[in-house]
Design a protein around this motif. Structure first.
Motif, PDB file in Angstrom:
ATOM      1  N   ASP A   1      -5.905   2.633  -6.585  1.00 13.67           N
ATOM      2  CA  ASP A   1      -6.897   3.646  -6.215  1.00 13.67           C
ATOM      3  C   ASP A   1      -8.305   3.050  -6.210  1.00 13.67           C
ATOM      4  OD1 ASP A   1      -4.989   5.592  -5.876  1.00 13.67           O
ATOM      5  OD2 ASP A   1      -5.273   6.475  -7.876  1.00 13.67           O
ATOM      6  N   VAL A   2      -8.581   2.217  -7.201  1.00 10.08           N
ATOM      7  CA  VAL A   2      -9.892   1.571  -7.277  1.00 10.08           C
ATOM      8  C   VAL A   2     -10.091   0.636  -6.088  1.00 10.08           C
ATOM      9  CG1 VAL A   2     -11.247  -0.151  -8.548  1.00 10.08           C
ATOM     10  CG2 VAL A   2     -10.210   1.776  -9.764  1.00 10.08           C
ATOM     11  N   ALA A   3      -9.053  -0.139  -5.770  1.00  7.70           N
ATOM     12  CA  ALA A   3      -9.139  -1.042  -4.622  1.00  7.70           C
ATOM     13  C   ALA A   3      -9.393  -0.263  -3.335  1.00  7.70           C
ATOM     14  CB  ALA A   3      -7.856  -1.863  -4.504  1.00  7.70           C
ATOM     15  N   ASP A   4      -8.684   0.834  -3.143  1.00  6.45           N
ATOM     16  CA  ASP A   4      -8.877   1.660  -1.948  1.00  6.45           C
ATOM     17  C   ASP A   4     -10.306   2.186  -1.860  1.00  6.45           C
ATOM     18  OD1 ASP A   4      -6.211   1.265  -1.359  1.00  6.45           O
ATOM     19  OD2 ASP A   4      -5.550   3.198  -2.163  1.00  6.45           O
ATOM     20  N   CYS A   5     -10.830   2.611  -3.002  1.00  4.50           N
ATOM     21  CA  CYS A   5     -12.196   3.128  -3.059  1.00  4.50           C
ATOM     22  C   CYS A   5     -13.201   2.031  -2.697  1.00  4.50           C
ATOM     23  CB  CYS A   5     -12.478   3.686  -4.443  1.00  4.50           C
ATOM     24  SG  CYS A   5     -14.141   4.352  -4.666  1.00  4.50           S
ATOM     25  N   LEU A   6     -13.003   0.842  -3.234  1.00  5.32           N
ATOM     26  CA  LEU A   6     -13.903  -0.279  -2.958  1.00  5.32           C
ATOM     27  C   LEU A   6     -13.872  -0.660  -1.480  1.00  5.32           C
ATOM     28  CD1 LEU A   6     -13.097  -2.416  -6.117  1.00  5.32           C
ATOM     29  CD2 LEU A   6     -15.361  -1.514  -5.538  1.00  5.32           C
TER      30      LEU A   6
END
Length: 209
Positions: free
Chosen positions: A153-158
């Motif tokens: 989820d963090v990677a997608d957000c970044l």
């Protein structure tokens, strides 16, 4: 990629020489200190032009500057960090970042108890603000230091925020588009390999007796 990894090793060694006020260095000196064959070193840098003088060696400052330019770290590279735990705090305080022109410009977390607090003079911001914040910060590299379950989820957000390169410390595979680079760092994986090598070496010694 192997060539770029070796260039980063040369750069780290050259930085140490510069700090020690060493003016020139030979390919054999570089081979001795880095463990990379001198011929391989000369081949690596020959891809990017002429360096050094026969019989004289390489000017440390010039070679360091040119390799830094090749690796695009001859200018400040802004970084984002997601995950303000113990690992994140240690990474922000690592002096090698600043010395190599990396600057952490934004720290994000989802822990309400951490949001708004300072970590090494940088305010921890809500990860929900990341996409909007990076419109101003304009960072294209980010460090992921979050638990496994949150990493994707963090990677997608970044990526939605415009980040194109991720350094992932979460012990999990991250799916990214083809135009995004990921480097995975796993201390436990490296320790496991060392443990295996150690056990194998000990077993070989026993069998030789």
């Amino acid at each position: 990629v192997p060539t770029l990894e070796r260039l980063s090793i040369y750069l780290r060694f050259l930085h140490a020489l510069k700090e020690a006020d060493v003016q020139t260095v030979s390919s054999s000196d570089i081979a001795t200190q880095t463990g990379i064959d001198a011929a391989q070193f000369r081949k690596d840098i020959s891809y990017f032009g002429e360096f050094g003088k026969p019989g004289v060696g390489y000017n440390v400052i010039e070679l360091q500057s040119r390799i830094a330019a090749i690796l695009k770290i001859d200018r400040i590279q802004p970084l984002l960090l997601v995950g303000a735990g113990n690992l994140g705090a240690a990474l922000i305080n690592y002096p090698g970042l600043f010395e190599n022109n990396y600057e952490v410009v934004g720290v994000f977390d989802n822990n309400i108890a951490k949001i708004g607090r300072q970590i090494w003079d940088i305010e921890i911001r809500d990860v929900a603000e990341l996409e909007e914040a990076n419109h101003k910060l304009k960072a294209h590299i980010a460090i992921i230091a979050v638990p496994t379950r949150a990493a994707q989820d963090v990677a997608d957000c970044l990526i939605r925020a415009g980040v194109k390169a991720l350094l992932n410390f979460a012990p999990t595979y991250i799916r990214v588009p083809k135009n995004v680079s990921v480097r995975n760092v796993s201390f436990l994986q490296e320790l496991a390999v060392l443990s295996y090598d150690l056990a194998t070496d000990e077993e070989e010694k026993v069998s030789e007796k």
